[in-house]
Design a protein around this motif. Structure first.
Motif, PDB file in Angstrom:
ATOM      1  N   ASP A   1      11.642 -15.953  37.422  1.00  0.00           N
ATOM      2  CA  ASP A   1      12.440 -16.363  38.553  1.00  0.00           C
ATOM      3  C   ASP A   1      12.325 -15.333  39.909  1.00  0.00           C
ATOM      4  OD1 ASP A   1      13.921 -18.315  40.079  1.00  0.00           O
ATOM      5  OD2 ASP A   1      15.385 -16.791  39.948  1.00  0.00           O
ATOM      6  N   VAL A   2      12.240 -14.194  39.606  1.00  0.00           N
ATOM      7  CA  VAL A   2      11.883 -13.313  40.691  1.00  0.00           C
ATOM      8  C   VAL A   2      10.943 -12.026  39.999  1.00  0.00           C
ATOM      9  CG1 VAL A   2      13.058 -11.487  41.999  1.00  0.00           C
ATOM     10  CG2 VAL A   2      14.238 -13.688  41.340  1.00  0.00           C
ATOM     11  N   MET A   3      10.163 -11.759  41.009  1.00  0.00           N
ATOM     12  CA  MET A   3       9.426 -10.545  40.599  1.00  0.00           C
ATOM     13  C   MET A   3       9.645  -9.555  41.775  1.00  0.00           C
ATOM     14  SD  MET A   3       5.498 -12.249  39.761  1.00  0.00           S
ATOM     15  CE  MET A   3       5.199 -10.587  39.001  1.00  0.00           C
ATOM     16  N   THR A   4       9.271  -8.083  41.649  1.00  0.00           N
ATOM     17  CA  THR A   4       9.722  -7.044  42.503  1.00  0.00           C
ATOM     18  C   THR A   4       8.222  -6.523  43.298  1.00  0.00           C
ATOM     19  OG1 THR A   4      11.464  -6.482  41.161  1.00  0.00           O
ATOM     20  CG2 THR A   4      10.742  -4.930  42.963  1.00  0.00           C
ATOM     21  N   ALA A   5       8.344  -6.519  44.747  1.00  0.00           N
ATOM     22  CA  ALA A   5       7.500  -6.149  45.444  1.00  0.00           C
ATOM     23  C   ALA A   5       7.986  -4.746  46.033  1.00  0.00           C
ATOM     24  CB  ALA A   5       7.052  -7.026  46.719  1.00  0.00           C
ATOM     25  N   GLU A   6       7.049  -3.818  45.807  1.00  0.00           N
ATOM     26  CA  GLU A   6       7.368  -2.389  46.001  1.00  0.00           C
ATOM     27  C   GLU A   6       6.472  -1.804  47.142  1.00  0.00           C
ATOM     28  OE1 GLU A   6       9.373  -0.742  41.788  1.00  0.00           O
ATOM     29  OE2 GLU A   6       7.276  -0.411  42.235  1.00  0.00           O
ATOM     30  N   PHE A   7       6.906  -1.120  48.183  1.00  0.00           N
ATOM     31  CA  PHE A   7       6.137  -0.942  49.370  1.00  0.00           C
ATOM     32  C   PHE A   7       5.944   0.648  49.377  1.00  0.00           C
ATOM     33  CE2 PHE A   7       7.986  -4.854  49.946  1.00  0.00           C
ATOM     34  CZ  PHE A   7       7.128  -5.780  50.451  1.00  0.00           C
ATOM     35  N   VAL A   8       4.830   0.913  48.699  1.00  0.00           N
ATOM     36  CA  VAL A   8       4.516   2.468  48.589  1.00  0.00           C
ATOM     37  C   VAL A   8       4.283   3.066  49.774  1.00  0.00           C
ATOM     38  CG1 VAL A   8       3.959   2.193  46.063  1.00  0.00           C
ATOM     39  CG2 VAL A   8       2.127   2.106  47.825  1.00  0.00           C
ATOM     40  N   GLY A   9       3.528   2.390  50.697  1.00  0.00           N
ATOM     41  CA  GLY A   9       3.141   3.001  52.213  1.00  0.00           C
ATOM     42  C   GLY A   9       4.284   2.842  53.114  1.00  0.00           C
TER      43      GLY A   9
ATOM     44  N   HIS B   1      -3.176 -14.676  38.592  1.00  0.00           N
ATOM     45  CA  HIS B   1      -2.837 -14.233  36.996  1.00  0.00           C
ATOM     46  C   HIS B   1      -1.755 -12.987  37.027  1.00  0.00           C
ATOM     47  CE1 HIS B   1      -5.952 -11.233  38.094  1.00  0.00           C
ATOM     48  NE2 HIS B   1      -5.231 -10.453  37.329  1.00  0.00           N
ATOM     49  N   VAL B   2      -1.517 -12.279  38.372  1.00  0.00           N
ATOM     50  CA  VAL B   2      -0.479 -11.368  38.521  1.00  0.00           C
ATOM     51  C   VAL B   2       0.797 -11.575  38.363  1.00  0.00           C
ATOM     52  CG1 VAL B   2       0.429  -9.636  39.964  1.00  0.00           C
ATOM     53  CG2 VAL B   2      -2.038  -9.756  40.035  1.00  0.00           C
ATOM     54  N   VAL B   3       0.932 -13.170  38.681  1.00  0.00           N
ATOM     55  CA  VAL B   3       2.446 -13.737  38.919  1.00  0.00           C
ATOM     56  C   VAL B   3       2.693 -14.161  37.483  1.00  0.00           C
ATOM     57  CG1 VAL B   3       3.633 -15.458  40.067  1.00  0.00           C
ATOM     58  CG2 VAL B   3       1.949 -14.410  41.135  1.00  0.00           C
ATOM     59  N   ASP B   4       3.994 -14.127  37.040  1.00  0.00           N
ATOM     60  CA  ASP B   4       4.450 -14.763  35.882  1.00  0.00           C
ATOM     61  C   ASP B   4       5.386 -15.859  36.302  1.00  0.00           C
ATOM     62  OD1 ASP B   4       5.803 -15.324  33.494  1.00  0.00           O
ATOM     63  OD2 ASP B   4       6.921 -13.345  33.516  1.00  0.00           O
ATOM     64  N   ARG B   5       4.769 -16.974  35.945  1.00  0.00           N
ATOM     65  CA  ARG B   5       5.469 -18.327  36.477  1.00  0.00           C
ATOM     66  C   ARG B   5       6.679 -18.547  35.740  1.00  0.00           C
ATOM     67  NH1 ARG B   5       1.597 -23.319  37.485  1.00  0.00           N
ATOM     68  NH2 ARG B   5       3.497 -23.554  39.156  1.00  0.00           N
TER      69      ARG B   5
ATOM     70  N   ILE C   1       3.227  -4.450  42.738  1.00  0.00           N
ATOM     71  CA  ILE C   1       4.252  -5.543  42.029  1.00  0.00           C
ATOM     72  C   ILE C   1       4.319  -5.236  40.558  1.00  0.00           C
ATOM     73  CG2 ILE C   1       4.152  -8.169  41.511  1.00  0.00           C
ATOM     74  CD1 ILE C   1       1.910  -8.441  43.910  1.00  0.00           C
ATOM     75  N   ARG C   2       5.735  -5.688  40.388  1.00  0.00           N
ATOM     76  CA  ARG C   2       6.215  -5.340  39.053  1.00  0.00           C
ATOM     77  C   ARG C   2       6.918  -6.898  38.375  1.00  0.00           C
ATOM     78  NH1 ARG C   2       6.989  -0.157  37.510  1.00  0.00           N
ATOM     79  NH2 ARG C   2       6.861   1.444  39.077  1.00  0.00           N
TER      80      ARG C   2
ATOM     81  N   GLY D   1       9.722  -5.233  34.507  1.00  0.00           N
ATOM     82  CA  GLY D   1       9.685  -3.941  34.935  1.00  0.00           C
ATOM     83  C   GLY D   1       8.494  -3.068  34.964  1.00  0.00           C
ATOM     84  N   GLU D   2       7.386  -3.795  34.486  1.00  0.00           N
ATOM     85  CA  GLU D   2       6.169  -3.275  34.223  1.00  0.00           C
ATOM     86  C   GLU D   2       5.326  -3.703  35.465  1.00  0.00           C
ATOM     87  OE1 GLU D   2       5.194  -0.988  31.957  1.00  0.00           O
ATOM     88  OE2 GLU D   2       7.188  -1.093  31.227  1.00  0.00           O
ATOM     89  N   ILE D   3       4.318  -2.817  35.855  1.00  0.00           N
ATOM     90  CA  ILE D   3       3.403  -3.045  36.749  1.00  0.00           C
ATOM     91  C   ILE D   3       2.588  -4.071  36.361  1.00  0.00           C
ATOM     92  CG2 ILE D   3       1.458  -2.086  38.253  1.00  0.00           C
ATOM     93  CD1 ILE D   3       3.032   0.684  38.061  1.00  0.00           C
ATOM     94  N   ALA D   4       2.615  -5.186  37.469  1.00  0.00           N
ATOM     95  CA  ALA D   4       1.823  -6.474  36.987  1.00  0.00           C
ATOM     96  C   ALA D   4       0.532  -6.523  37.840  1.00  0.00           C
ATOM     97  CB  ALA D   4       2.566  -7.673  37.319  1.00  0.00           C
ATOM     98  N   GLY D   5       0.566  -5.755  39.032  1.00  0.00           N
ATOM     99  CA  GLY D   5      -0.675  -5.721  39.824  1.00  0.00           C
ATOM    100  C   GLY D   5      -0.348  -5.261  41.189  1.00  0.00           C
TER     101      GLY D   5
END
Length: 682
Positions: free
Chosen positions: A53-61, A46-50, A22-23, A27-31
């Protein structure tokens, strides 16, 4: 095998498809996160920035060479931030993200309820140094706090969960099931490193909508859950509730046996209340708060039990299967009891209605296997009949007698042979820096006497309900801790005194060798000052107990004086074995081997004063290569000897014998002043 995409939740050789990086908006890794459905990602609050508006989920697998990135938004009604109660215990810290584009269903994983104590686990996170993802190994060691969080001990110091790991799925190493989520990693001021996870039951309590994507049976059978009527004040048996809460908080007792008769509404409601409040998933948020209105001491810890089974009408095999399932023990082709026995798993187990099972004695045998491996057991029976007496003997009084007998033997060993070993050492050497152990031995003797007095004491039933009274009996756990402490201190004391005794013996040997060296250096003279130093050191070493520190100082004073005396009278071989000018000026020294005048230099093989002859091997200038060759003056057959060189200036029968003036037996050697054989002969 974990539920989800049809494959294992965790393959040891692959990046899990459900692991999400999760970024934040910057753009920094948040968790990290866990893909539970095609559109839901579970993570820490605490990973979520309330504010974003939008975060990014990356699917490394994900399958393929790329890393799909999908925008994700917070589910507003699925956000439980971390809160601290009045004691600073944390609670919550879970959240759900909704993906703007769904992922394939085969990439998802389900959560799984599983008893966690002492399980080996792994987690896949994204620390800054390994932002492509890395496995961390740990052991789940126990519950802490009112929210039922589980403490994790990293398998190595470098595997502490670090920033970028929060929200990572915690997978059981044996089954591959995802049994929790990483919350944080910490290092305390003492250097201890540990992490925390929120187990699945706690996550589901905070986010009930996740129950459909959670597998594994609940830890509490339906018959043992609180009902709406159980909250009535008149249905709370406070003393019983306090005893139950104490056991569920681990009061040190391994086995507790109670009787709750049918029709005793207060005790039945109190029992259901305690079991429900001790379950991570079923307890209510208000009971977690320190400021709840529950009577003091009646609220157990979350996670106080791992499983609560209703035994009425069930077979021992059925109960064993329920336990094996909760422990995550596969291989259904094997009998559940054998799986439990082989796993040697430990859990906190509540069994209600033992005497109403189909085969109560079989249930007791099953519970005895668990007890022997260290599990804690709370048994509730309906009557105080034969089954109750058998349960007490098999699970409580019998094992307690055996435990007490083992403790008695251990204390006898401590107060007998081990104490005698200590006394023997104390008689030999005076302790230095060793705390007195008399009070420890007195405490051990007192504990032994108390245990012996209680050996024949009868067990007492409490309240007519079949519960053991605290009574006057000895506290075995306290005496076991005492035995550990005293045995450790005595063993350490014996080891320390052994080191002192070894040092004393070493000093005695050093003193003897220096005395021999000094006597050889005196040449018949006497030195009262040095003799006085020797006598003092000798007396201190012979004293019992020996003050090793004082003896060491005395030996040092003597050896320094001897070394100084030797320096004043010339170089004396340290071992007294050779003459003043023997080996120390021998091979290769002075004008020896390789010097300008032949093979052995101007004065032969061993320099001027080597191996006992001024002109070694019969030649003034070398090994037979001097002015006169091999037979040079004095020759091997000339003069007065059997041959020149080795024995001295004039051969073996020369004036100074076999050990010439400067040879092995010379003035400073072993023998008389003029050589091994005295004045004139070999």
């Amino acid at each position: 095998m974990a539920a989800g995409g049809g494959g294992p939740a965790v393959s040891p050789m692959a990046t899990p498809s459900w692991a999400v990086r999760i970024r934040g908006a910057d753009g920094e890794i948040a968790g990290a996160g866990i893909l539970l459905t095609p559109q839901w990602v579970l993570t820490c609050a605490h990973v979520v920035d309330r504010t974003a508006d939008v975060m990014t989920a990356e699917f490394v697998g994900a399958v393929g060479h790329g890393v799909p990135a999908v925008p994700a938004r917070l589910e507003r009604d699925a956000y439980v931030p971390e809160t601290l109660d009045a004691d600073g215990d944390p609670s919550g810290d879970v959240a759900l993200l909704r993906l703007e584009r769904p992922r394939p269903a085969e990439e998802t994983v389900r959560l799984h309820r599983l008893s966690a104590p002492n399980r080996e686990v792994r987690m896949y996170g994204f620390p800054y140094e390994h932002n492509g993802g890395i496995w961390f190994r740990a052991t789940a060691v126990g519950v802490c706090g009112r929210d039922g969080q589980v403490q994790l001990i990293p398998a190595s110091p470098g595997e502490l969960a670090s920033p970028g790991c929060s929200g990572a799925g915690v997978a059981d190493s044996d089954t591959g099931e995802v049994i929790g989520m990483v919350l944080s990693g910490q290092e305390d001021r003492h250097g201890n490193r540990f992490s925390f996870m929120s187990p699945v039951e706690t996550i589901v309590r905070h986010l009930p909508r996740l129950d459909p994507v959670t597998t594994g049976p609940s830890a509490v059978d339906p018959q043992l859950r609180s009902t709406a009527d159980d909250i009535l004040p008149e249905l709370l048996d406070r003393p019983f509730a306090q005893r139950l809460a104490a056991w569920l908080r681990d009061d040190g007792s391994q086995v507790k046996i109670s009787v709750v008769r049918h029709g005793d509404a207060a005790r039945e409601a109190t029992l259901r209340r305690a079991i429900t409040l001790a379950d991570r998933e079923l307890r209510t948020p208000v009971s977690v708060d320190r400021a709840s209105l529950d009577p003091p001491g009646t609220v157990p810890s979350a996670g106080g039990h791992d499983l609560a089974v209703y035994a009425e009408g069930r077979t021992s095999a059925g109960i064993a299967e329920r336990i094996a399932e909760r422990l995550g023990l596969p291989h259904p082709e094997e009998a559940p009891l054998e799986r439990i026995r082989a796993a040697r798993a430990i859990l906190n187990l509540v069994v209600v209605g033992v005497d109403e099972a189909v085969d109560p004695l079989g249930v007791l045998d099953l519970l005895d296997v668990l007890r022997a491996d260290g599990s804690r057991l709370l048994l509730v029976l309906r009557t105080a009949g034969d089954c109750h007496r058998r349960a007490r003997e098999q699970l409580l009084t019998g094992p307690e007698r055996g435990r007490r007998a083992r403790l008695v033997e251990r204390l006898k060993e401590i107060t007998g042979p081990l104490a005698e070993d200590l006394r023997e050492r104390l008689a030999a050497v005076a302790p230095q820096g060793l705390r007195p152990l008399d009070s420890d031995l007195v405490a051990a003797h007192a504990a032994l006497a108390d245990l012996l007095r209680a050996a024949d004491a009868a067990d007492h039933d409490g309240e007519g309900q079949g519960e053991a009274l605290p009574g006057p009996g000895p506290d075995l756990a306290r005496y076991e801790r005492l035995a550990d402490r005293v045995e450790g201190r005595l063993t350490a004391g014996v080891a320390a005194l052994d080191r002192l005794r070894d040092r004393r013996d070493e000093l005695a040997g050093r003193l003897r060798s220096y005395q021999v060296m000094h006597q050889h250096s005196l040449r018949g003279e006497e030195d009262p000052a040095v003799d006085g130093l020797y006598l003092r050191a000798h007396t201190l070493l012979r004293a019992r107990p020996c003050d090793v520190r004082a003896a060491e100082a005395a030996v040092d004073a003597y050896t320094r004086r001897v070394d100084g005396h030797a320096g004043a009278t010339g170089p004396v071989a340290r071992d007294g074995h050779g003459a003043r000018d023997s080996h120390e000026d021998g091979y290769g020294s002075g004008d020896g081997r390789g010097a300008p005048d032949g093979d052995s230099g101007e004065d032969g093989r061993g320099a001027r004063d080597a191996y006992g002859a001024r002109d070694v091997h019969g030649a003034r200038d070398g090994h037979g290569r001097g002015d006169d060759g091999r037979g040079a003056r004095p020759d091997r057959g000339t003069g007065d000897g059997h041959g020149a060189g080795v024995g001295g200036g004039d051969g073996q029968r020369a004036g100074d014998g076999h050990g010439a003036r400067d040879g092995y037996g010379a003035q400073e050697g072993y023998g008389p002043r003029d050589g091994y054989g005295g004045g004139d002969a070999s």
